[in-house]
Design a protein around this motif. Structure first.
Motif, PDB file in Angstrom:
ATOM      1  N   ILE A   1       0.870  -1.181   0.000  1.00 27.01           N
ATOM      2  CA  ILE A   1       0.000   0.000   0.000  1.00 27.01           C
ATOM      3  C   ILE A   1       0.904   1.227   0.000  1.00 27.01           C
ATOM      4  N   LEU A   2       0.813   1.985  -1.104  1.00 30.01           N
ATOM      5  CA  LEU A   2       1.680   3.141  -1.284  1.00 30.01           C
ATOM      6  C   LEU A   2       0.877   4.423  -1.138  1.00 30.01           C
ATOM      7  N   ILE A   3       1.473   5.442  -0.550  1.00 36.51           N
ATOM      8  CA  ILE A   3       0.884   6.770  -0.450  1.00 36.51           C
ATOM      9  C   ILE A   3       1.694   7.701  -1.350  1.00 36.51           C
ATOM     10  N   LEU A   4       0.989   8.314  -2.345  1.00 33.35           N
ATOM     11  CA  LEU A   4       1.641   9.206  -3.295  1.00 33.35           C
ATOM     12  C   LEU A   4       1.289  10.647  -2.960  1.00 33.35           C
ATOM     13  N   THR A   5       2.232  11.540  -3.143  1.00 25.97           N
ATOM     14  CA  THR A   5       2.004  12.982  -3.042  1.00 25.97           C
ATOM     15  C   THR A   5       2.506  13.630  -4.319  1.00 25.97           C
ATOM     16  N   VAL A   6       1.936  14.814  -4.651  1.00 26.12           N
ATOM     17  CA  VAL A   6       2.309  15.493  -5.883  1.00 26.12           C
ATOM     18  C   VAL A   6       2.425  16.983  -5.615  1.00 26.12           C
ATOM     19  N   GLU A   7       3.359  17.629  -6.279  1.00 26.93           N
ATOM     20  CA  GLU A   7       3.542  19.074  -6.250  1.00 26.93           C
ATOM     21  C   GLU A   7       4.215  19.482  -7.544  1.00 26.93           C
ATOM     22  N   ASN A   8       4.276  20.802  -7.784  1.00 27.47           N
ATOM     23  CA  ASN A   8       4.880  21.295  -9.020  1.00 27.47           C
ATOM     24  C   ASN A   8       6.383  21.402  -8.890  1.00 27.47           C
ATOM     25  N   LEU A   9       7.035  21.464 -10.068  1.00 33.68           N
ATOM     26  CA  LEU A   9       8.475  21.683 -10.063  1.00 33.68           C
ATOM     27  C   LEU A   9       8.814  23.041  -9.477  1.00 33.68           C
ATOM     28  N   ASN A  10       8.000  24.087  -9.831  1.00 33.70           N
ATOM     29  CA  ASN A  10       8.216  25.421  -9.274  1.00 33.70           C
ATOM     30  C   ASN A  10       7.473  25.536  -7.949  1.00 33.70           C
ATOM     31  N   PRO A  11       8.015  26.301  -7.029  1.00 32.90           N
ATOM     32  CA  PRO A  11       7.313  26.461  -5.743  1.00 32.90           C
ATOM     33  C   PRO A  11       5.983  27.184  -5.937  1.00 32.90           C
ATOM     34  N   LEU A  12       5.066  26.890  -5.077  1.00 29.32           N
ATOM     35  CA  LEU A  12       3.735  27.472  -5.150  1.00 29.32           C
ATOM     36  C   LEU A  12       3.786  28.945  -4.756  1.00 29.32           C
ATOM     37  N   SER A  13       3.058  29.788  -5.519  1.00 37.59           N
ATOM     38  CA  SER A  13       3.032  31.222  -5.251  1.00 37.59           C
ATOM     39  C   SER A  13       2.271  31.509  -3.956  1.00 37.59           C
TER      40      SER A  13
END
Length: 736
Positions: A294-306
């Protein structure tokens, strides 16, 4: 005329002005004009009336091309004589607002970040006017006279303003959202006379750039995939995310991470075209160890969030990976299988156990598929490796003390795996050093410090259990001899005192450098002899050959003795019977018999003349050395002499079926007899019985010369002896 005259002319108009001389002349005066615009480039712009002095422009002037002219005027007599000095005329062309202002580019392009605050600079535009910049004719004013949004109608309020003097465009209002509007088209106007004169138009395009104000979101937030065990590198599934930011930019591109994967079996990467997360297996899965991940995935952008983005938690997704079971090959616990063992380990010793396992927990079968020396055994069921035979580091299959074999293990499903068994053999001190040679000669007159017998040793072990050797002579065994060490492998045997010529048995103790130290006693049979000028022993045969008696005469004497002996035998006068109490049949052997020496040293010995080149050098052989007394038993080189001999079988068996036992008994007795050659060597003499009436042939000599002998009767002996007559200088002869 005055020295200088200034004339102002309006551009784009034909104008005139005049000059006149201020002097009174009695005659007629003519006027002439020279300079740029007259007779110099640009020519024909001006002319002068030669009688009245009126200057006129011949065509409209353009201030933007020529804003002034400097001319010279002359007053001349009818004959062409100058009546006075020339006058300089400065003509200035006055500006007229006859040029429209124009933008320097047909289209200006700028950018502005979304959600920019009012007053944010966007870009600057510029324009020019060909009129005199010092006049109102070139005083420019900028303005925005129209605005269109892309897509059309997305924004209706005025979003931009412009500085009328500098042309700088800026934001006037809030609400720039790139997700709503992509760009604006601004219609620009430029006017001279401070905005009241002539005008021109231009276009400015403003693109709204993206900021990372939208975090990526999983859609959906849960997934289920399957993955085969023991495989890696393949894609097992994809996850989807949405992001409203500008596609293809760092504000849109996703970066995934995996949690709850302690063994690091999985990896996830973003598809650059779709932004999907691609889940792969990077470390083989084991169904027997874990059936589900059971895997938990997270996602974000390459650039930091404004900081202008809404405050939301990081998006996560749950992925369930089910492992599909497969029949796995058994595995060895190490590859290669390392074994370190002493070379002297006895057969049957356990060398390695528990060498393999099966992930599917099935029964395993073991076998050895490569073992060139057949040194190993392996249990078919347990895989225990044991020593089958003694190891030998001298084997050609042992390289750098390492012996390699290959084992194979097969599971119940027929899937197999092989592994190399690397056995490192440790040298042990198994063999004591053996001294050689065991026989040699020393010159009697060499003295205690002269030349001796050079000996060395051979050791069946390798370093460090072999050389350097230690050579010692026990004082209680050989008191008159010493061993002088030459180097780590050789020593020289010397007599400590002057000794008589003859045979000496010297006991030498040689030890190796192993751990533990192994030693061996060896008896060296040394012949002390008289030597010639070359340091070689003088043999009795050499003495005879060097005497005044010729070899041909000696040969004849031997032949005559043979005849006498044979004649005596025919008359049965006792040569072989004589005083012998033994049955002649017990003491006479066939001369072609191969076997050991006769233990009866009272038997008659036939001595060969010794040639040093014929001396054997291999262990177990023997020869009669120079100076060896005649009538003595030759000594073996591989065993001390003067020890009791075993009992030999005396009579061949009557039953042919017992011949094998008879030969084997003789062979065993001869091999254990230190006083005779090995049983399987050729005899050099044979037993002829004891009590012989004849003396040794070596003592036969004649005091008479060849002239006293009558050799004519030799011609009647037949062809066998003709060669002796023809070639009387043969080296030696032996009668049989």
């Amino acid at each position: 005329m005055p020295a200088m005259v200034a004339i102002n002319l309006i551009s784009s108009h034909k104008s005139q002005a005049g000059i006149k001389s201020d002097k009174i002349f009695t005659g007629e005066v003519f006027y002439k004009l020279e300079g740029p615009g007259v007779d110099q480039e640009p020519k024909n712009l001006f002319e002068i009336d030669d009688k009245t002095g009126v200057i006129r422009s011949k065509r409209p002037l353009d201030r933007e091309k020529y804003n002034s002219f400097t001319l010279k005027a002359f007053a001349l007599s009818p004959s062409g004589e100058r009546l006075e000095n020339p006058t300089t005329i400065e003509i200035v062309v006055l500006d007229q607002n006859d040029n429209r202002p124009a933008f320097t580019q047909s289209q200006f392009i700028g950018t502005v970040s979304e959600f920019s605050v009012p007053g944010t600079s966007v870009m600057s535009v510029s324009a020019t006017d060909a009129d005199d910049p010092t006049t109102e004719n070139a005083f420019l004013s900028y303005s925005i006279i129209g605005q269109e949004s892309v897509p059309a109608g997305a924004v209706t309020k005025v979003m931009f303003g412009i500085n009328n003097q500098t042309g700088a465009i800026y934001t006037r209002d809030v609400g720039l959202d790139r997700e709503v509007v992509k760009s604006f088209r601004l219609k620009l106007q430029i006017a001279d006379m401070g905005g009241m004169g002539l005008t021109g138009e231009g276009l400015a395009i403003v693109h709204v750039t993206d900021i990372n104000n939208n975090a990526p979101q999983f859609s959906p937030a849960s997934y289920s995939f399957t993955a085969a065990e023991n495989r890696m590198g393949g894609e097992i599934g994809r996850v989807n995310v949405t992001d409203r930011d500008d596609r293809g930019t760092g504000n849109w591109e996703a970066k995934y991470t995996i949690s709850n994967d302690p063994e690091g079996n999985f990896d996830i990467s973003a598809d650059p075209a779709t932004n999907q997360g691609i889940l792969t297996v990077v470390k083989p899965l084991d169904f027997e160890a874990q059936e589900e991940h059971i895997l938990i995935l997270t996602v974000e952008n390459l650039n930091p969030l404004s900081n202008k983005a809404p405050s939301l938690p990081v998006s996560t997704a749950t992925v369930v990976v089910t492992v599909v079971n497969e029949n796995e090959a058994p595995s060895f616990r190490e590859e290669p299988i390392q074994i370190v063992v002493l070379e002297s380990v006895p057969p049957g010793t356990l060398l390695k156990s528990n060498i393999a396992f099966d992930p599917d927990n099935s029964n395993l079968r073991y076998e050895i598929i490569r073992d060139p020396e057949r040194w190993l055994d392996i249990s078919r069921d347990t895989g225990d490796i044991t020593a089958r035979r003694n190891f030998n580091m001298r084997s050609p299959h042992v390289k750098n003390s390492i012996y390699n074999a290959v084992v194979k293990v097969t599971d119940a499903g027929g899937v197999s795996t092989t592994a190399t068994v690397s056995i490192t053999l440790k040298e042990t001190n198994d063999f004591p050093p053996q001294l050689f040679p065991l026989r040699g000669s020393v010159c009697r007159d060499a003295g205690p410090t002269g030349s001796g017998l050079l000996v060395t040793a051979a050791d069946g072990d390798l370093a460090p259990h072999a050389a350097p050797f230690t050579f010692q002579i026990p004082a209680d065994l050989s008191a008159n001899w010493t061993a002088v060490r030459v180097n780590g492998t050789h020593a020289v045997l010397h007599p400590l005192v002057e000794v008589e010529a003859g045979e000496y048995a010297v006991t030498v103790l040689v030890s190796d450098s192993g751990s533990p130290v192994l030693s061996a006693y060896s008896q060296v049979n040394i012949t002390v002899c008289l030597c010639d000028s070359f340091g070689d022993c003088k043999s009795e045969a050499g003495a005879v050959l060097g005497s005044s008696v010729g070899i041909s005469f000696i040969a004849l004497i031997i032949i005559m003795a043979c005849i006498a002996l044979r004649h005596h035998i025919r008359k049965e006068t006792g040569l072989l019977v004589g005083e012998s109490e033994d049955d002649i049949r017990d003491n006479v052997f066939n001369y072609d018999e191969q076997g050991g020496g006769e233990e009866d040293e009272n038997a008659f010995n036939i001595d060969l003349l010794w040639n040093p080149q014929d001396a054997p050098s291999t262990p177990g052989s023997y020869y009669r050395a120079p100076g060896f007394p005649r009538g003595k038993q030759p000594l073996r080189r591989d065993a001390p002499h003067n020890l009791p001999s075993p009992t030999y079988p005396r009579r061949p068996p009557a039953d042919p079926t017992d011949i094998e036992d008879y030969i084997n008994d003789g062979l065993e007795a001869a091999d254990n007899d230190p006083n005779v050659p090995p049983y399987d060597t050729a005899l050099i003499y044979d037993y002829e019985g004891d009590g012989s009436l004849a003396g040794s042939l070596s003592s036969i000599a004649s005091g008479s010369s060849d002239g006293d002998q009558d050799y004519d009767y030799l011609n009647n002996w037949g062809p066998r002896f003709q060669k002796l007559v023809a070639e009387p200088d043969l080296s030696f002869s032996v009668c049989l």
